[in-house]
Design an enzyme around this catalytic site. Structure first.
Site, PDB file in Angstrom:
ATOM      1  N   ARG A   1      21.067  39.055  22.829  1.00 38.26           N
ATOM      2  CA  ARG A   1      22.153  38.099  23.161  1.00 38.26           C
ATOM      3  C   ARG A   1      23.541  38.680  22.976  1.00 38.26           C
ATOM      4  O   ARG A   1      24.526  37.948  22.883  1.00 38.26           O
ATOM      5  CB  ARG A   1      22.011  36.795  22.374  1.00 38.26           C
ATOM      6  CG  ARG A   1      20.726  36.061  22.672  1.00 38.26           C
ATOM      7  CD  ARG A   1      20.812  34.597  22.329  1.00 38.26           C
ATOM      8  NE  ARG A   1      19.589  33.944  22.708  1.00 38.26           N
ATOM      9  CZ  ARG A   1      18.504  33.874  21.941  1.00 38.26           C
ATOM     10  NH1 ARG A   1      18.533  34.403  20.733  1.00 38.26           N
ATOM     11  NH2 ARG A   1      17.427  33.274  22.372  1.00 38.26           N
TER      12      ARG A   1
ATOM     13  N   LYS B   1      34.714  44.395  32.470  1.00 38.16           N
ATOM     14  CA  LYS B   1      33.818  44.107  33.600  1.00 38.16           C
ATOM     15  C   LYS B   1      32.623  45.051  33.521  1.00 38.16           C
ATOM     16  O   LYS B   1      32.793  46.274  33.481  1.00 38.16           O
ATOM     17  CB  LYS B   1      34.543  44.321  34.932  1.00 38.16           C
ATOM     18  CG  LYS B   1      35.416  43.166  35.343  1.00 38.16           C
ATOM     19  CD  LYS B   1      35.914  43.367  36.776  1.00 38.16           C
ATOM     20  CE  LYS B   1      36.824  42.232  37.197  1.00 38.16           C
ATOM     21  NZ  LYS B   1      37.422  42.482  38.532  1.00 38.16           N
TER      22      LYS B   1
ATOM     23  N   GLU C   1      43.507  55.030  41.721  1.00 41.65           N
ATOM     24  CA  GLU C   1      43.623  53.805  40.909  1.00 41.65           C
ATOM     25  C   GLU C   1      44.942  53.805  40.131  1.00 41.65           C
ATOM     26  O   GLU C   1      45.508  52.753  39.864  1.00 41.65           O
ATOM     27  CB  GLU C   1      42.432  53.662  39.955  1.00 41.65           C
ATOM     28  CG  GLU C   1      41.099  53.418  40.651  1.00 41.65           C
ATOM     29  CD  GLU C   1      40.830  51.940  40.994  1.00 41.65           C
ATOM     30  OE1 GLU C   1      41.660  51.062  40.663  1.00 41.65           O
ATOM     31  OE2 GLU C   1      39.780  51.677  41.629  1.00 41.65           O
TER      32      GLU C   1
ATOM     33  N   LYS D   1      46.999  47.359  32.544  1.00 42.31           N
ATOM     34  CA  LYS D   1      45.736  46.631  32.611  1.00 42.31           C
ATOM     35  C   LYS D   1      45.568  45.729  31.391  1.00 42.31           C
ATOM     36  O   LYS D   1      45.109  44.592  31.509  1.00 42.31           O
ATOM     37  CB  LYS D   1      44.551  47.591  32.735  1.00 42.31           C
ATOM     38  CG  LYS D   1      43.235  46.835  32.878  1.00 42.31           C
ATOM     39  CD  LYS D   1      42.271  47.481  33.791  1.00 42.31           C
ATOM     40  CE  LYS D   1      41.105  46.555  34.082  1.00 42.31           C
ATOM     41  NZ  LYS D   1      40.033  47.226  34.789  1.00 42.31           N
TER      42      LYS D   1
ATOM     43  N   GLU E   1      39.473  36.832  35.174  1.00 43.11           N
ATOM     44  CA  GLU E   1      39.903  36.873  36.577  1.00 43.11           C
ATOM     45  C   GLU E   1      39.832  35.513  37.259  1.00 43.11           C
ATOM     46  O   GLU E   1      39.212  35.340  38.302  1.00 43.11           O
ATOM     47  CB  GLU E   1      39.090  37.898  37.377  1.00 43.11           C
ATOM     48  CG  GLU E   1      39.795  38.288  38.678  1.00 43.11           C
ATOM     49  CD  GLU E   1      39.092  39.379  39.450  1.00 43.11           C
ATOM     50  OE1 GLU E   1      38.910  40.480  38.894  1.00 43.11           O
ATOM     51  OE2 GLU E   1      38.711  39.125  40.604  1.00 43.11           O
TER      52      GLU E   1
ATOM     53  N   ARG F   1      44.653  38.452  37.445  1.00 39.93           N
ATOM     54  CA  ARG F   1      43.890  39.710  37.325  1.00 39.93           C
ATOM     55  C   ARG F   1      43.406  40.187  38.694  1.00 39.93           C
ATOM     56  O   ARG F   1      43.194  41.377  38.903  1.00 39.93           O
ATOM     57  CB  ARG F   1      42.713  39.530  36.354  1.00 39.93           C
ATOM     58  CG  ARG F   1      41.900  40.806  36.192  1.00 39.93           C
ATOM     59  CD  ARG F   1      40.913  40.771  35.041  1.00 39.93           C
ATOM     60  NE  ARG F   1      40.131  41.997  35.010  1.00 39.93           N
ATOM     61  CZ  ARG F   1      39.308  42.337  34.051  1.00 39.93           C
ATOM     62  NH1 ARG F   1      39.160  41.551  32.999  1.00 39.93           N
ATOM     63  NH2 ARG F   1      38.619  43.466  34.097  1.00 39.93           N
TER      64      ARG F   1
ATOM     65  N   ASN G   1      42.732  44.023  42.360  1.00 45.70           N
ATOM     66  CA  ASN G   1      41.855  44.310  43.496  1.00 45.70           C
ATOM     67  C   ASN G   1      42.632  44.793  44.717  1.00 45.70           C
ATOM     68  O   ASN G   1      42.085  44.836  45.826  1.00 45.70           O
ATOM     69  CB  ASN G   1      41.039  43.064  43.858  1.00 45.70           C
ATOM     70  CG  ASN G   1      40.153  42.633  42.701  1.00 45.70           C
ATOM     71  OD1 ASN G   1      39.634  43.469  41.972  1.00 45.70           O
ATOM     72  ND2 ASN G   1      39.995  41.334  42.510  1.00 45.70           N
TER      73      ASN G   1
ATOM     74  N   HIS H   1      41.010  46.679  47.542  1.00 45.25           N
ATOM     75  CA  HIS H   1      39.563  46.689  47.320  1.00 45.25           C
ATOM     76  C   HIS H   1      38.764  45.976  48.414  1.00 45.25           C
ATOM     77  O   HIS H   1      37.638  46.362  48.694  1.00 45.25           O
ATOM     78  CB  HIS H   1      39.237  46.087  45.948  1.00 45.25           C
ATOM     79  CG  HIS H   1      39.481  47.058  44.813  1.00 45.25           C
ATOM     80  ND1 HIS H   1      40.703  47.640  44.577  1.00 45.25           N
ATOM     81  CD2 HIS H   1      38.655  47.553  43.855  1.00 45.25           C
ATOM     82  CE1 HIS H   1      40.620  48.439  43.525  1.00 45.25           C
ATOM     83  NE2 HIS H   1      39.384  48.411  43.074  1.00 45.25           N
TER      84      HIS H   1
ATOM     85  N   HIS I   1      36.181  48.083  50.203  1.00 46.22           N
ATOM     86  CA  HIS I   1      34.785  47.689  50.015  1.00 46.22           C
ATOM     87  C   HIS I   1      34.036  47.691  51.352  1.00 46.22           C
ATOM     88  O   HIS I   1      32.870  48.106  51.424  1.00 46.22           O
ATOM     89  CB  HIS I   1      34.773  46.294  49.373  1.00 46.22           C
ATOM     90  CG  HIS I   1      33.443  45.867  48.883  1.00 46.22           C
ATOM     91  ND1 HIS I   1      32.571  45.158  49.669  1.00 46.22           N
ATOM     92  CD2 HIS I   1      32.832  46.042  47.704  1.00 46.22           C
ATOM     93  CE1 HIS I   1      31.472  44.916  48.979  1.00 46.22           C
ATOM     94  NE2 HIS I   1      31.603  45.443  47.781  1.00 46.22           N
TER      95      HIS I   1
ATOM     96  N   HIS J   1      34.697  55.580  45.597  1.00 48.38           N
ATOM     97  CA  HIS J   1      35.383  54.294  45.435  1.00 48.38           C
ATOM     98  C   HIS J   1      36.912  54.470  45.489  1.00 48.38           C
ATOM     99  O   HIS J   1      37.605  53.733  46.201  1.00 48.38           O
ATOM    100  CB  HIS J   1      34.951  53.654  44.115  1.00 48.38           C
ATOM    101  CG  HIS J   1      35.666  52.380  43.812  1.00 48.38           C
ATOM    102  ND1 HIS J   1      35.517  51.240  44.564  1.00 48.38           N
ATOM    103  CD2 HIS J   1      36.583  52.075  42.844  1.00 48.38           C
ATOM    104  CE1 HIS J   1      36.295  50.281  44.076  1.00 48.38           C
ATOM    105  NE2 HIS J   1      36.952  50.762  43.038  1.00 48.38           N
TER     106      HIS J   1
HETATM  107  N1  GLY Z   1      38.941  46.929  38.300  1.00 53.75           N
HETATM  108  C1  GLY Z   1      39.574  45.675  38.348  1.00 53.75           C
HETATM  109  C2  GLY Z   1      39.428  44.863  37.110  1.00 53.75           C
HETATM  110  O1  GLY Z   1      38.940  45.353  36.112  1.00 53.75           O
HETATM  111  O2  GLY Z   1      39.777  43.709  37.106  1.00 53.75           O
END
Ligand code: GLY
Length: 373
Positions: free
Chosen positions: A122, A144, A186, A228, A238, A242, A246, A249, A253, A267
């Site tokens: 958990r 993430k 990035e 960040k 997000e 946040r 993106n 992206h 994508h 990427h």
């Molecule tokens: N890579 C985008 C984020 O972590 O929100």
């Protein structure tokens, strides 16, 4: 002395250390965070040869016992099969709920190990030691974690914040140039979102960052991590701003999906092209001066990143890809809300914003222009 940034969250704030040679001090830095001197390093077979012995030595010196789990390098490792394999090995090692594991590698290892940590008994803690530029400036920060589904990338995952991020720029010295540039894309992203001064700085310092100047690398990574950290502190899961992270992206994508998320298009390379397309869309909609898009293109080109769909990529697509088909990929984006894609558009370099107010026609036109070269 390493530089330190704090990601200030309500219940689980954590620090990011950035410096040169941190791997050799990792044991001493990590030891106070462990409830007992026992952990598991999760890494891949690219890292195992070069950097793993340094980390292992440092843990040994600090009196920490550990097991090292070495997984195959590559995106295919972000799978249910490898997740099951990893969880089984953590159980066999007898990790307890108060223990922490170490994710030592690039984005694939960070995502997989973080997700495993989030569901092991958990949820246990984990520490990120990112070894690629992309992971150091982006994926290792912010919690993430995910694996891929046959239906798409990163579709199965969680938000699980690390207890510490340790970024050693010396790990970047063995990174292939193409991976380095993909990570640099990035970095550019952070400047384009809300920091025009950082863009100007990157424009002057890019050569040093790419060629390996440790001070320039540390300063650039710190700037991105601070950006960040601020964003994640405002919007951890997000639900709002946040999503600015993106930028590029959704377009990127679609191109990655056409390449089967393979090394054909990394990427970061897809994000570079996607960011240019986001600028093109903004220009097309009358929101951003053309000159800004041209400046972004010039910068990406100058450092060797793609600024559009190259002739090679077009040839790979065998010229049978339509704007319609690329557009359809955007409709399967996991960032859909109420069936609508949220786009990150720009008014200028350093002035990005979120909107749903974009027509399918405009998006298709931008894809078409990119396909036309
Ligand atoms: N890579 C985008 C984020 O972590 O929100």
């Amino acid at each position: 002395m390493p530089k330190k940034i704090t990601v200030a969250l309500q219940n689980h704030s954590y620090d990011i250390y950035v410096g040169e040679g941190l791997l050799d001090q990792a044991g001493d830095i990590i030891a106070p965070l462990l409830s007992r001197p026992r952990t598991v390093i999760v890494t891949d077979d690219n890292i195992a040869g070069y950097q793993l012995p340094r980390l292992e030595k440092s843990l040994e010196k600090a009196g920490i016992t550990f097991d090292s789990i070495i997984l195959p390098a590559g995106e295919a490792t972000k799978s249910f099969a490898q997740l099951e394999n990893l969880l089984d090995r953590l159980l066999a090692f007898g990790l307890e709920r108060q223990d922490r594991i170490i994710a030592f590698g690039g984005g694939v290892i960070g995502d997989l190990a973080g997700f495993a940590a989030s569901i092991y008994q958990r949820g246990i803690g984990f520490i990120q030691i990112p070894t690629t530029l992309l992971a150091q400036v982006d994926s290792a920060v912010g919690g993430k974690c995910a694996i891929n589904s046959p239906r798409g990338k990163n579709l199965i995952g969680s938000f699980h914040q690390p207890g510490l991020v340790l970024s050693d720029v010396s790990c970047l010295n063995s990174l292939p140039q193409r991976q380095l540039l993909a990570g640099y894309a990035e970095m550019v992203k952070y400047s384009l979102i809300n920091d025009g001064k950082f863009f100007d700085w990157l424009d002057r310092q890019a050569g040093k960052i790419i060629s390996g100047d440790p001070a320039a690398r540390i300063q650039a990574i710190i700037t991105c991590c601070q950006a960040k950290a601020d964003m994640v502190a405002r919007d951890e899961k997000e639900t709002g701003p946040r999503a600015l992270l993106n930028l590029g992206h959704t377009f990127g994508h679609a191109l990655e999906a056409e390449c089967g998320f393979s090394d054909r298009l990394l990427h970061g390379e897809a994000v570079a092209i996607g960011m240019v397309m986001a600028f093109d869309l903004s220009v097309r909609m009358g929101l951003c001066p053309e000159q800004e898009a041209a400046t972004v293109r010039r910068h990406l080109k100058m450092i060797g990143l793609p600024d559009g769909i190259s002739a090679d990529l077009r040839a790979y697509f065998r010229n049978d890809i339509t704007a319609e088909r690329l557009f359809n990929h955007t409709l399967h984006d996991k960032k859909l809300s109420g069936g609508k894609v949220t786009y990150v558009l720009v008014r200028a370099i350093g002035e990005a914003f979120l909107t749903n107010d974009v027509t399918a026609e405009d998006i298709k036109q931008v894809f078409q222009s990119a396909l036309d070269g």
